[in-house]
Design a protein around this motif. Structure first.
Motif, PDB file in Angstrom:
ATOM      1  N   LEU A 184      48.025  25.556 -10.216  1.00  0.00           N
ATOM      2  CA  LEU A 184      47.852  26.196  -8.893  1.00  0.00           C
ATOM      3  C   LEU A 184      47.096  27.492  -9.155  1.00  0.00           C
ATOM      4  CD1 LEU A 184      48.734  25.922  -6.056  1.00  0.00           C
ATOM      5  CD2 LEU A 184      50.469  27.651  -6.478  1.00  0.00           C
ATOM      6  N   ALA A 185      47.139  28.477 -10.071  1.00  0.00           N
ATOM      7  CA  ALA A 185      46.291  29.392 -10.369  1.00  0.00           C
ATOM      8  C   ALA A 185      44.839  29.093 -10.594  1.00  0.00           C
ATOM      9  CB  ALA A 185      46.495  30.273 -11.562  1.00  0.00           C
ATOM     10  N   ALA A 186      44.487  27.775 -11.416  1.00  0.00           N
ATOM     11  CA  ALA A 186      43.095  27.286 -11.639  1.00  0.00           C
ATOM     12  C   ALA A 186      42.558  26.962 -10.398  1.00  0.00           C
ATOM     13  CB  ALA A 186      43.334  26.313 -12.613  1.00  0.00           C
ATOM     14  N   SER A 187      43.412  26.150  -9.456  1.00  0.00           N
ATOM     15  CA  SER A 187      42.785  25.643  -8.413  1.00  0.00           C
ATOM     16  C   SER A 187      42.240  26.923  -7.354  1.00  0.00           C
ATOM     17  CB  SER A 187      44.091  24.772  -7.620  1.00  0.00           C
ATOM     18  OG  SER A 187      44.182  23.804  -8.582  1.00  0.00           O
ATOM     19  N   ALA A 188      43.287  27.790  -7.409  1.00  0.00           N
ATOM     20  CA  ALA A 188      42.951  29.013  -6.415  1.00  0.00           C
ATOM     21  C   ALA A 188      41.716  29.808  -6.776  1.00  0.00           C
ATOM     22  CB  ALA A 188      44.047  30.067  -6.364  1.00  0.00           C
ATOM     23  N   GLU A 189      41.582  29.697  -8.027  1.00  0.00           N
ATOM     24  CA  GLU A 189      40.279  30.555  -8.763  1.00  0.00           C
ATOM     25  C   GLU A 189      38.911  29.655  -8.310  1.00  0.00           C
ATOM     26  OE1 GLU A 189      38.417  31.819 -12.876  1.00  0.00           O
ATOM     27  OE2 GLU A 189      40.229  31.092 -12.888  1.00  0.00           O
ATOM     28  N   HIS A 190      39.174  28.292  -8.450  1.00  0.00           N
ATOM     29  CA  HIS A 190      38.063  27.643  -8.224  1.00  0.00           C
ATOM     30  C   HIS A 190      37.739  27.381  -6.841  1.00  0.00           C
ATOM     31  CE1 HIS A 190      38.084  26.826 -12.764  1.00  0.00           C
ATOM     32  NE2 HIS A 190      36.984  26.342 -12.518  1.00  0.00           N
ATOM     33  N   VAL A 191      38.749  27.298  -5.903  1.00  0.00           N
ATOM     34  CA  VAL A 191      38.418  27.013  -4.479  1.00  0.00           C
ATOM     35  C   VAL A 191      38.128  28.397  -3.872  1.00  0.00           C
ATOM     36  CG1 VAL A 191      39.614  26.357  -2.642  1.00  0.00           C
ATOM     37  CG2 VAL A 191      40.052  24.847  -4.379  1.00  0.00           C
ATOM     38  N   ILE A 192      38.833  29.297  -4.091  1.00  0.00           N
ATOM     39  CA  ILE A 192      38.827  30.694  -3.389  1.00  0.00           C
ATOM     40  C   ILE A 192      37.265  31.395  -3.816  1.00  0.00           C
ATOM     41  CG2 ILE A 192      39.536  32.764  -2.863  1.00  0.00           C
ATOM     42  CD1 ILE A 192      42.518  31.398  -2.739  1.00  0.00           C
ATOM     43  N   GLU A 193      37.096  31.405  -4.935  1.00  0.00           N
ATOM     44  CA  GLU A 193      36.150  32.524  -5.675  1.00  0.00           C
ATOM     45  C   GLU A 193      34.911  31.394  -5.613  1.00  0.00           C
ATOM     46  OE1 GLU A 193      36.997  33.968  -9.290  1.00  0.00           O
ATOM     47  OE2 GLU A 193      38.904  34.819  -8.686  1.00  0.00           O
ATOM     48  N   HIS A 194      34.802  30.019  -5.759  1.00  0.00           N
ATOM     49  CA  HIS A 194      33.526  29.560  -5.981  1.00  0.00           C
ATOM     50  C   HIS A 194      33.467  28.325  -4.549  1.00  0.00           C
ATOM     51  CE1 HIS A 194      33.180  30.867 -10.024  1.00  0.00           C
ATOM     52  NE2 HIS A 194      34.332  30.380 -10.469  1.00  0.00           N
ATOM     53  N   GLY A 195      34.315  28.425  -3.810  1.00  0.00           N
ATOM     54  CA  GLY A 195      34.383  27.603  -2.810  1.00  0.00           C
ATOM     55  C   GLY A 195      34.543  25.985  -2.932  1.00  0.00           C
ATOM     56  N   GLU A 196      34.692  25.589  -4.325  1.00  0.00           N
ATOM     57  CA  GLU A 196      34.947  24.406  -4.813  1.00  0.00           C
ATOM     58  C   GLU A 196      35.484  24.356  -6.032  1.00  0.00           C
ATOM     59  OE1 GLU A 196      31.249  22.668  -5.369  1.00  0.00           O
ATOM     60  OE2 GLU A 196      30.538  24.145  -6.674  1.00  0.00           O
ATOM     61  N   ALA A 197      35.890  22.938  -6.543  1.00  0.00           N
ATOM     62  CA  ALA A 197      36.623  22.782  -7.712  1.00  0.00           C
ATOM     63  C   ALA A 197      35.615  22.333  -8.576  1.00  0.00           C
ATOM     64  CB  ALA A 197      37.851  21.782  -7.640  1.00  0.00           C
ATOM     65  N   ARG A 198      35.021  23.301  -9.318  1.00  0.00           N
ATOM     66  CA  ARG A 198      33.977  22.877 -10.341  1.00  0.00           C
ATOM     67  C   ARG A 198      34.765  22.246 -11.605  1.00  0.00           C
ATOM     68  NH1 ARG A 198      30.358  28.054 -11.044  1.00  0.00           N
ATOM     69  NH2 ARG A 198      31.865  28.599 -12.620  1.00  0.00           N
ATOM     70  N   GLU A 199      34.098  21.280 -11.971  1.00  0.00           N
ATOM     71  CA  GLU A 199      34.272  20.744 -13.404  1.00  0.00           C
ATOM     72  C   GLU A 199      34.468  21.539 -14.411  1.00  0.00           C
ATOM     73  OE1 GLU A 199      32.217  17.180 -13.921  1.00  0.00           O
ATOM     74  OE2 GLU A 199      32.668  16.335 -12.020  1.00  0.00           O
ATOM     75  N   ASP A 200      33.652  22.626 -14.675  1.00  0.00           N
ATOM     76  CA  ASP A 200      33.576  23.367 -16.046  1.00  0.00           C
ATOM     77  C   ASP A 200      35.025  24.250 -15.948  1.00  0.00           C
ATOM     78  OD1 ASP A 200      32.303  24.544 -13.569  1.00  0.00           O
ATOM     79  OD2 ASP A 200      32.018  26.412 -15.032  1.00  0.00           O
ATOM     80  N   GLY A 201      35.713  23.918 -17.093  1.00  0.00           N
ATOM     81  CA  GLY A 201      36.938  24.776 -17.271  1.00  0.00           C
ATOM     82  C   GLY A 201      38.074  24.409 -16.154  1.00  0.00           C
ATOM     83  N   CYS A 202      38.091  23.363 -15.446  1.00  0.00           N
ATOM     84  CA  CYS A 202      39.099  23.195 -14.777  1.00  0.00           C
ATOM     85  C   CYS A 202      39.556  21.635 -14.835  1.00  0.00           C
ATOM     86  CB  CYS A 202      38.298  23.299 -13.033  1.00  0.00           C
ATOM     87  SG  CYS A 202      39.581  22.875 -11.950  1.00  0.00           S
TER      88      CYS A 202
END
Length: 395
Positions: free
Chosen positions: A234-252
């Motif tokens: 959940l923390a990884a999802s929040a980081e990518h969605v909120i900070e980057h606006g998407e779920a990036r494949e690098d490190g996710c």
């Protein structure tokens, strides 16, 4: 105590089982006790309340009280099957509290029979009652282990039934053990099972296998619930969605990317109904975590609110059904509106109040608004949270 009384009555009537009225008598007897204790709670101070009241709260969780009252005190209805199921579920709730090994073994035996029957229709009655079980984190881990072994090996129709039961069992854990659930997200740990990732892979594979039409909404809801049991995902999802606006494949991880895909689909032209229901499941879980400010679920839910509202309030109806029947947007709007009132009542009031006032306000929207406020007030009442809601008091 209510639990001991339920055991003694259940034993007596199950020895001489004759007809469904036996279950009704049992439910009425327990219901009368519960009604008396609720009456004492409303008219006496906590210092002179019977100890059994607090034992009952501990056993079933304060968030389960509405369902408990409905199951035990409801009037007889024409739907005899559901009436018997709810009454028997109230019994199973107490039975599983002290006889969990028996309940789990019956569920495992039921899964084994489902795997060995081949093309025959499997009887999953014992598994269906797990949604009423008294659950904790250890029992939930055992349940995940059992379901992970069977999920990919049963037929598609049985997969759906297992998904429904497991989702409801996880909700049983969250509502009964809310403190443990929030501690998981505070200290970042999962249930003690190695099969959670396997189950995530299996559910994700079912979702990926359905593109047009979309997979059943239950799979999306179950996927969200499983991710909620993994605070690191959940923390990884929040980081990518909120900070980057998407779920990036690098490190996710691919499971953390699932929530990012939901966010991307919510802002697309044709939004699958299953995606909206999955996002609403995240909103609903977040309402349980209001005592944990700034949590990742709340941050994601805030991000989804505007997207869900845009889809459900769009007059052009951007929803794409996963089946042939048309989508009932009013019920979906009621669900998300109720969650938003519980999470951010001031913000929700600013969004929805202008749509239900004035000469052009639609009656169905006004009814949805009233029901959403009523549902939110009911949840706050059972959590003793009305005093902290000045907006509702003013209303």
């Amino acid at each position: 105590p209510v639990a001991k009384r339920a055991f003694s009555i259940a034993t007596e009537y199950f020895r001489t089982w004759t007809s469904p009225p036996s279950v009704r008598i049992l439910a009425d007897t327990i219901g009368n006790q519960a009604f008396y204790m609720f009456y004492l709670r409303s008219t006496h101070t906590s210092q002179i309340l019977p100890m059994s009241v607090f034992m009952m709260d501990t056993a079933i969780g304060s968030a389960m009280l509405p369902r408990y009252v409905r199951a035990c005190l409801s009037e007889p209805t024409a739907d005899l099957t559901m009436e018997i199921q709810d009454a028997a579920g109230a019994i199973f709730m107490f039975m599983s509290a002290t006889n969990w090994n028996i309940a789990l073994q019956r569920a495992k035996s039921c899964l084994y029979l489902a795997l060995s029957r081949g093309d025959e229709v499997a009887d999953l009655t014992d598994i269906r009652f797990l949604e009423y079980a008294t659950m904790d984190i250890t029992r939930l881990a055992q349940l995940i282990d059992a379901f992970a072994d069977a999920f990919t090996r049963v037929k598609a129709a049985d997969q759906l039934k297992l998904a429904v039961v497991l989702r409801r069992a996880i909700w049983g854990f969250i509502t009964r053990c809310g403190g443990t659930f929030m501690d998981m997200h505070t200290n970042m740990y999962r249930p003690s099972t190695s099969r959670l990732e396997t189950l995530l892979d299996s559910v994700s594979a079912v979702i990926d296998a359905h593109t047009r039409p979309c997979a059943n909404p239950v799979y999306y809801q179950l996927m969200i619930m499983l991710i909620m049991l993994c605070p690191d995902l959940l923390a990884a999802s929040a980081e990518h969605v909120i900070e980057h606006g998407e779920a990036r494949e690098d490190g996710c991880s691919k499971h953390a990317m699932f929530i990012g895909k939901i966010h991307q689909q919510l802002i697309s032209r044709d939004v699958p109904e299953s995606v909206v229901i999955g996002a609403m499941e995240l909103q609903r879980v977040t309402t349980v975590m209001t005592a944990l400010p700034g949590n990742n679920a709340f941050r994601l839910s805030e991000r989804f609110d505007a997207d869900i509202n845009a889809v459900l309030l769009d007059s052009s109806n951007r929803l794409s059904p996963y089946r042939e029947e048309t989508c009932e947007t009013k019920l979906l709007l009621l669900g998300t509106m109720s969650c938003q009132f519980q999470l951010s009542p001031e913000k929700a009031m600013q969004i929805f109040l202008p749509r239900v006032t004035g000469p052009k306000a639609e009656p169905w929207m006004q009814l949805v608004f009233i029901h959403a406020v009523s549902a939110s007030l009911m949840q706050r009442y059972y959590r003793n949270g009305l005093a902290s809601a000045p907006l509702f008091n003013k209303m």
